[in-house]
Design a protein around this motif. Structure first.
Motif, short mmCIF file in Angstrom:
data_model
loop_
_atom_site.label_atom_id
_atom_site.label_comp_id
_atom_site.label_asym_id
_atom_site.label_seq_id
_atom_site.Cartn_x
_atom_site.Cartn_y
_atom_site.Cartn_z
N ASN A 67 26.88 -4.20 64.98
CA ASN A 67 26.44 -4.76 66.25
C ASN A 67 25.27 -5.74 66.14
O ASN A 67 25.01 -6.48 67.09
CB ASN A 67 26.05 -3.63 67.20
N ILE A 68 24.56 -5.74 65.03
CA ILE A 68 23.41 -6.63 64.86
C ILE A 68 23.71 -7.57 63.70
O ILE A 68 23.58 -7.22 62.53
CB ILE A 68 22.11 -5.82 64.57
N GLU A 69 24.14 -8.77 64.03
CA GLU A 69 24.56 -9.72 63.01
C GLU A 69 23.38 -10.35 62.28
O GLU A 69 23.48 -10.67 61.08
CB GLU A 69 25.42 -10.82 63.64
N ASP A 70 22.28 -10.55 62.96
CA ASP A 70 21.12 -11.22 62.39
C ASP A 70 20.42 -10.29 61.41
O ASP A 70 19.81 -9.30 61.82
CB ASP A 70 20.17 -11.66 63.49
N GLU A 71 20.48 -10.60 60.13
CA GLU A 71 19.85 -9.74 59.13
C GLU A 71 18.33 -9.82 59.16
O GLU A 71 17.65 -8.99 58.55
CB GLU A 71 20.37 -10.10 57.73
N ASP A 72 17.79 -10.79 59.91
CA ASP A 72 16.34 -10.89 60.08
C ASP A 72 15.90 -10.29 61.42
O ASP A 72 14.76 -10.47 61.84
CB ASP A 72 15.90 -12.35 59.99
N ALA A 73 16.79 -9.60 62.10
CA ALA A 73 16.44 -8.93 63.35
C ALA A 73 15.29 -7.96 63.11
O ALA A 73 15.25 -7.28 62.07
CB ALA A 73 17.64 -8.19 63.92
N ARG A 74 14.36 -7.91 64.03
CA ARG A 74 13.19 -7.05 63.88
C ARG A 74 13.57 -5.63 64.31
O ARG A 74 13.90 -5.38 65.48
CB ARG A 74 12.04 -7.59 64.73
N ILE A 75 13.53 -4.69 63.37
CA ILE A 75 14.03 -3.33 63.59
C ILE A 75 12.91 -2.32 63.38
O ILE A 75 12.22 -2.33 62.36
CB ILE A 75 15.20 -3.02 62.63
N LEU A 76 12.73 -1.43 64.36
CA LEU A 76 11.72 -0.38 64.30
C LEU A 76 12.39 0.98 64.23
O LEU A 76 13.27 1.30 65.03
CB LEU A 76 10.84 -0.44 65.56
#
Length: 239
Positions: A67-76
Motif C-alpha cells: 500500500n505504500i509505494e514510496d520507499e522514502d515515505a516517513r514511517i513511525l
C-alpha cells in the motif's frame, strides 16, 4: 485542545474500562524486560521476543509494501521495542524509518541491533501520551505511516496509580489524539492488537480515524464462532 477534540475525548470516557490494570502497562516492567534483552543480545546476539510472533509482523510489513509505494515515505513505529518491525521494512528498502519507545532500554537495544545489521534507522525515546513530545517527534512534516504492534494494548493496561488495579482511562483517551497528531493529512495508521477485535478497534478509533482495510490473521473456532488470535486494522485520518 479544540472544542471538537474535547467532545471526542468525553465520548470515549463514557466507555467502561474493559481490563484490570497489569504490569504489562507499566514502564518499569518494560525497562526490566529490555534491560535483560540488552544483556542477551550482547552475550549471544539474540534480538529477543518478536511481539505477537513473526507472522503478525510479516502481515504488517506486507501491508505496507502493498500500500505504500514510496520507499522514502516517513514511517513511525510507536513502542518499537527491539525494532524488529522497522528492520523488516529496511530489508524491503524503506529508507525513512523512525522508532520510538518510552523505555530507554528498548531504544538502546534497538539501536544496537540496527547497528549490528548496518540498518539506517532512527530510534529515540518518546512518551506517546505527551502531546508536546508527539508534536516534537512528528515535526512540521509529520509521518506518512504510523505503526503500532501491541503498544495500544499495553496502554489499555496502564494502571491509573502505582498500586491501582483500575486502568488509566486518560491515557487511553489521549492515544488516538497522539496518532492523529503524528500523521500527515494523507497519512495512514496500521495497528495490530491481541486485546481488541477488528470491530472494537474500528469503534474505538472512529471519532478520529476512518477504517480503510483489515488484514486477515490466523483464525480459530470456538463454540461455532470464528475469530482471529490478533486483529490488524488500517485507518486514515478523517477529513
Amino acid at each position: 485542545m479544540s472544542t471538537d477534540d474535547t467532545n471526542q475525548v468525553d465520548a470515549l470516557k463514557t466507555e467502561t474500562e474493559p481490563f484490570v490494570a497489569s504490569k504489562l502497562g507499566s514502564k518499569d516492567h518494560w525497562d526490566n524486560v529490555y534491560g535483560r534483552e540488552i544483556n542477551n543480545f550482547k552475550d549471544n546476539g539474540d534480538i529477543g521476543e518478536v511481539w505477537f510472533g513473526e507472522a503478525a509482523a510479516t502481515k504488517m510489513v506486507s501491508w505496507v509494501c502493498a500500500n505504500i509505494e514510496d520507499e522514502d515515505a516517513r514511517i513511525l513505529d510507536v513502542g518499537c521495542g527491539n525494532g524488529h518491525l522497522l528492520l523488516e521494512l529496511a530489508e524491503e528498502h524503506y529508507t525513512n524509518l523512525v522508532g520510538t519507545d518510552y523505555s530507554a532500554q528498548a531504544v538502546e537495544l534497538a539501536r544496537s541491533i540496527a547497528l549490528s545489521r548496518e540498518a539506517s534507522i532512527t530510534y529515540m525515546e518518546q512518551n506517546f501520551l505527551d502531546l508536546q513530545e508527539v508534536a516534537c517527534v512528528a515535526g512540521d512534516e509529520k509521518f506518512d505511516v504510523v505503526l503500532d504492534k501491541g503498544t495500544y494494548d499495553a496502554i489499555c493496561l496502564k494502571p491509573k496509580d502505582s498500586d491501582d488495579v483500575s486502568v488509566d482511562q486518560s491515557a487511553i483517551n489521549i492515544y488516538p489524539m497522539s496518532v492523529v497528531g503524528s500523521l500527515k493529512d494523507t497519512g495512514v495508521f496500521l495497528i495490530t492488537s491481541c486485546n481488541w477485535t477488528e470491530d472494537e478497534l474500528v469503534s474505538r478509533f472512529e471519532p478520529y480515524l476512518e477504517c480503510i482495510g483489515r488484514v486477515k490473521n490466523k483464525s480459530f473456532q470456538f463454540g461455532g464462532v470464528v475469530g482471529q488470535t490478533v486483529a490488524t486494522v488500517a485507518f486514515k485520518k478523517r477529513t
